[in-house]
Scaffold this motif. Structure first.
Motif, short mmCIF file in Angstrom:
data_model
loop_
_atom_site.label_atom_id
_atom_site.label_comp_id
_atom_site.label_asym_id
_atom_site.label_seq_id
_atom_site.Cartn_x
_atom_site.Cartn_y
_atom_site.Cartn_z
N ILE A 74 11.33 -87.94 11.61
CA ILE A 74 12.03 -88.61 11.37
C ILE A 74 13.25 -89.33 13.01
CG2 ILE A 74 11.86 -88.65 9.09
CD1 ILE A 74 14.50 -86.98 8.70
N GLY A 75 12.96 -88.79 13.50
CA GLY A 75 13.83 -89.37 14.41
C GLY A 75 13.33 -90.42 15.54
N PRO A 76 14.44 -90.43 17.37
CA PRO A 76 13.44 -92.01 17.38
C PRO A 76 12.77 -92.37 18.04
CG PRO A 76 15.29 -90.59 19.24
CD PRO A 76 14.48 -89.20 17.71
N THR A 77 11.86 -91.08 18.74
CA THR A 77 10.47 -91.80 19.86
C THR A 77 9.50 -92.07 19.03
OG1 THR A 77 10.00 -89.56 19.51
CG2 THR A 77 11.38 -89.37 21.09
N ASP A 132 22.08 -86.63 3.59
CA ASP A 132 22.69 -85.62 4.87
C ASP A 132 22.34 -84.86 5.55
OD1 ASP A 132 25.61 -86.31 6.63
OD2 ASP A 132 25.95 -84.95 5.17
N ASN A 133 22.46 -85.11 7.42
CA ASN A 133 21.89 -84.43 8.26
C ASN A 133 23.54 -83.94 8.87
OD1 ASN A 133 21.63 -83.71 10.77
ND2 ASN A 133 19.82 -84.92 10.96
N PRO A 134 24.03 -82.73 8.32
CA PRO A 134 25.20 -82.22 9.50
C PRO A 134 25.36 -81.24 10.42
CG PRO A 134 24.29 -80.21 7.80
CD PRO A 134 23.37 -81.51 7.46
N VAL A 135 23.65 -81.49 11.68
CA VAL A 135 23.60 -81.44 12.62
C VAL A 135 23.68 -82.55 13.39
CG1 VAL A 135 21.95 -79.66 13.98
CG2 VAL A 135 22.14 -79.36 11.68
N SER A 136 22.56 -83.22 13.33
CA SER A 136 22.85 -84.58 14.13
C SER A 136 23.05 -85.91 13.72
CB SER A 136 21.52 -84.60 14.32
OG SER A 136 20.40 -84.05 13.95
N ALA A 137 23.40 -86.41 12.00
CA ALA A 137 23.39 -86.59 11.47
C ALA A 137 22.51 -87.86 11.69
CB ALA A 137 24.27 -88.43 12.61
N ALA A 138 21.23 -88.13 11.41
CA ALA A 138 20.53 -89.09 11.34
C ALA A 138 19.61 -88.72 10.13
CB ALA A 138 18.87 -89.17 12.58
N PRO A 139 19.88 -89.10 8.77
CA PRO A 139 19.88 -88.76 7.77
C PRO A 139 17.99 -88.54 7.34
CG PRO A 139 20.25 -91.31 7.42
CD PRO A 139 20.37 -90.44 8.77
N GLY A 140 17.59 -87.87 6.15
CA GLY A 140 16.68 -87.72 5.25
C GLY A 140 17.01 -88.81 4.54
N PHE A 141 16.27 -89.06 3.45
CA PHE A 141 16.29 -89.79 2.29
C PHE A 141 15.25 -89.52 2.03
CE2 PHE A 141 13.43 -91.37 5.79
CZ PHE A 141 12.30 -92.05 4.57
N VAL A 146 10.01 -88.26 -3.77
CA VAL A 146 9.26 -87.57 -2.25
C VAL A 146 10.53 -87.08 -1.82
CG1 VAL A 146 7.78 -87.79 0.02
CG2 VAL A 146 7.24 -89.10 -2.02
N PHE A 147 10.80 -86.43 -1.10
CA PHE A 147 11.99 -85.87 -0.07
C PHE A 147 11.77 -85.39 1.77
CE2 PHE A 147 12.76 -84.59 -4.14
CZ PHE A 147 14.08 -84.82 -4.21
N VAL A 148 12.01 -86.91 1.88
CA VAL A 148 11.41 -86.59 3.75
C VAL A 148 12.98 -86.39 4.31
CG1 VAL A 148 10.83 -88.45 5.76
CG2 VAL A 148 10.12 -89.04 3.15
N LEU A 149 12.50 -85.12 5.10
CA LEU A 149 13.14 -83.81 5.53
C LEU A 149 12.41 -84.00 7.40
CD1 LEU A 149 13.50 -81.76 3.10
CD2 LEU A 149 14.78 -83.07 3.17
N ALA A 150 13.96 -82.88 8.05
CA ALA A 150 13.81 -83.82 9.44
C ALA A 150 13.13 -82.35 9.67
CB ALA A 150 15.23 -82.62 9.92
N GLY A 151 12.09 -82.40 10.81
CA GLY A 151 11.38 -80.61 10.93
C GLY A 151 11.97 -79.79 12.00
N VAL A 152 13.15 -79.93 12.71
CA VAL A 152 14.15 -78.76 13.23
C VAL A 152 13.95 -78.36 11.61
CG1 VAL A 152 16.18 -78.75 14.41
CG2 VAL A 152 14.51 -80.42 15.66
N PRO A 153 14.09 -76.72 11.37
CA PRO A 153 14.33 -76.24 10.94
C PRO A 153 15.72 -75.88 10.30
CG PRO A 153 12.80 -74.88 12.27
CD PRO A 153 13.06 -75.62 12.84
#
Lengths: 249, 249
Positions: A74-77, A132-141, A146-153
């Motif tokens: 779910i990042g920018p690349t 909410d993503n308290p680390v780097s702002a870009a949210p999950g949803f 289905v919960f879509v979460l970041a890969g960074v642990p």
């Protein structure tokens, strides 16, 4: 015993796991947390950064289990394809989310810093709710189940902390572990009989070998406290009958 | 560039992984070894100790990929269901294997020590070929494109060492890693352009965050050495154009 069985699946998305570059830490984290919440993790899959693969896995899992948790992508690349895949899987449009834009504007210190790659992280399936993503702002949803979460642990864990209260858990299981020095083959038959007698108790047998030594950890899990105690006592008695004094915890 | 693309999947079998009790070490091991052999690990699944679940996953994977590796569930206890599941998936009978019986007889020091649970470990699908287990004797086996391995990492690794020479690998990929202090969002667009230009190169972007610091590891993989060098040079030049001196390895 009446028990609501709530089941979940995890979908780990990312080539880096499948090449061995990155050791996944999200499955063990979610496995433990879901178990503690009374949610049975029934299956996990790891797929590549390929939109069709993500969609196929999502469709297989979301119809079958109460909850599906995805990690990664779910990042920018260019290799971040999860949001687009989830939108397509649900037949929804990918739309720019105003609240996500607001959060990134605050995080990056002004709208002028919202470059197209950053804005990409604010495009989510129509009607999804943000996590909410308290680390780097870009949210999950979340879309439906289905919960879509970041890969960074670290980010995934922060996201899970927030969404956990919204999960409807089943009856949490208690766990007992009985450690014996007996060989697995020695206890297999009486253990099978105990497992059959106490159907409400899941009994796993995990041998270990180290420095020429070996033993077995017998792990009992159940949401039925009485059955768990009885089955554990039966396992301990069985080990004693075979001449071993096991350690129970 | 002509490249034989050989693809594999891993099927990890065991409740202990899905409850978080045991951290799987077999996926990372096989991922690295397969990648080094020029075999692309395309998918991994983790399923419970449930025969129907194992069969469904096996059937999905074995038709789709060149090789499937299973780990776990080949011991003597009631929760060891893999051999029976593989037999059913292939429509074969589960038969007592004379060579497996011989190996266990040697290992345990006499036929009189071959109790029914130990003999269970000599029952394999008809026509399967054995994979030696130098640790605890009970063998793994191969049926067509499915390799059935132990769950204990040390045993799985010993089994893999033996079967590896029999695997038909594709062109092995080389890897380059470029580390930059630039934000992922800053490089996303030129990186996507590079990825598009060099289609034979897989480019992954992996951000990290630690102690308030952050950066990105860009990982490039290709079996095409010339394309890999060119793409890596392009990535380095791109980082420099953005004002960062990246570290390449």
């Amino acid at each position: 015993m009446s028990e609501t069985l709530v089941q979940a699946a995890i979908l780990v998305i990312g080539n880096e796991i499948l090449t061995g570059r990155t050791k996944d830490a999200n499955l063990p984290f979610l496995a433990e947390r879901l178990e503690a919440r009374g949610i049975r993790l029934a299956e996990a899959r790891v797929v590549r950064d390929v939109e069709d693969e993500i969609i196929a896995a999502l469709d297989a899992l979301r119809g079958r289990y109460d909850y599906v948790f995805t990690s990664g992508g779910i990042g920018p690349t260019h290799d971040d394809l999860t949001a687009a895949a989830v939108a397509r899987a649900f037949g929804r449009k990918l739309v720019r989310d105003a609240e996500a834009v607001r959060r990134l504007t605050v995080h990056y210190g002004g709208e002028e810093h919202l470059t197209p790659p950053r804005l990409k992280m604010t495009d989510i399936p129509e009607g999804a709710s943000l996590i909410d993503n308290p680390v780097s702002a870009a949210p999950g949803f979340r879309v439906e189940n289905v919960f879509v979460l970041a890969g960074v642990p670290k980010i995934l864990q922060a996201m899970y902390d927030q969404l956990e209260p919204s999960l409807l858990g089943g009856a949490p299981r208690d766990k007992r572990t009985v450690r014996t020095a007996l060989f697995e083959s020695r206890i297999a038959e009486p253990l099978a009989a105990i497992a059959e007698t106490y159907a409400a108790v899941e009994i796993g047998s995990y041998p270990w070998f180290r420095l020429g030594q070996g033993g077995v950890a017998l792990v009992l899990r159940s949401a039925d406290a009485a059955a768990l105690t009885q089955a554990t006592d039966a396992v301990i008695a069985m080990c004693r009958a075979q001449g071993d004094e096991p350690v129970a915890e």
